[in-house]
Design a protein around this motif. Sequence first.
Motif, PDB file in Angstrom:
ATOM      1  N   HIS A  24       0.854  -1.184   0.000  1.00  0.00           N
ATOM      2  CA  HIS A  24       0.000   0.000   0.000  1.00  0.00           C
ATOM      3  C   HIS A  24       0.893   1.239   0.000  1.00  0.00           C
ATOM      4  O   HIS A  24       2.115   1.148   0.204  1.00  0.00           O
ATOM      5  CB  HIS A  24      -0.954  -0.001   1.192  1.00  0.00           C
ATOM      6  N   ASP A  48      -3.785   1.275   6.858  1.00  0.00           N
ATOM      7  CA  ASP A  48      -3.625   0.326   5.763  1.00  0.00           C
ATOM      8  C   ASP A  48      -2.596  -0.750   6.076  1.00  0.00           C
ATOM      9  O   ASP A  48      -2.730  -1.900   5.642  1.00  0.00           O
ATOM     10  CB  ASP A  48      -3.236   1.064   4.483  1.00  0.00           C
ATOM     11  N   VAL A  52      -3.424  -4.567   5.638  1.00  0.00           N
ATOM     12  CA  VAL A  52      -2.740  -5.335   4.592  1.00  0.00           C
ATOM     13  C   VAL A  52      -1.745  -6.336   5.168  1.00  0.00           C
ATOM     14  O   VAL A  52      -1.609  -7.468   4.669  1.00  0.00           O
ATOM     15  CB  VAL A  52      -2.024  -4.369   3.614  1.00  0.00           C
ATOM     16  N   SER A 131      -4.038   0.750  -2.234  1.00  0.00           N
ATOM     17  CA  SER A 131      -3.143  -0.368  -2.528  1.00  0.00           C
ATOM     18  C   SER A 131      -2.306  -0.103  -3.763  1.00  0.00           C
ATOM     19  O   SER A 131      -2.652   0.733  -4.613  1.00  0.00           O
ATOM     20  CB  SER A 131      -3.956  -1.656  -2.721  1.00  0.00           C
TER      21      SER A 131
END
Length: 257
Positions: A24, A48, A52, A131
Amino acid sequence: MAELNGSPISLDHLQALALTNYGHFTSIRVEDGHVRGLFLHLARLARDCRAVFDVDLDLDRVREFVRRAAPPSGACVVRVTVFDPALDLGHVGSDAHPQLLVTTRPAGALPLPAMRVQSVVYTRDMPAVKSVGLFGSLRHRRNAQRAGFDDALFTDAESVISEGGTWNVGFVKGDQVIWPGAECLVGTTMELLRQVHPSSTATVRLGDLADFDAVFATNIGIGVRAISAVDGATFPETHPVIEQLRKEYTEIPVDLL
């Protein structure tokens, strides 16, 4: 400039990012060592990274590397990409140890001219995460450009508008701004504008476009950019509310890196 954890990045590490492409990022416009909404960029990276990689990110380290990369004067865009070079296609489920790739590029002059966009049915994977997997967005951008437009505007199967390929979209009615009530990546520019200009959120379909006076796009690279056409629907290239948004955005206090 490209550095991994503060040192020049190796070909092997770049290859891992290119071939696995799991991670990301955030892109930060830096002007004379200052940033609008720095806290939003850092919060996005932290959020994030947890989503992720299931780990926490050292935000002080992020800020240090961005500070080192940005020139002391002038404007540039610093991109922070978070990925783990040790993860490969066959072992992406291993425990992650995310690394920080920091790259820079020149920042374009603002404002940009109005653009024309083509609607397309598409929803990004994990829309709330910024992303590195941009294939779908770029494929639709390419198709739109080859059809004579500047970019693509995403909708769902019911024609509900969500976002652009790499930007948020807003709609103007009177002196009000309406943001789409659909799942999307809430950009830092959009979030800052929501804090300084009266706005609301509502479901907007392609069939509703005739109800609006103007349409615009936002992100850190384009600022506030008018949209002059969505498919066959046309809108003014200039509008008082869009000009006001640009003024309000430039007046937002900046943070020192």
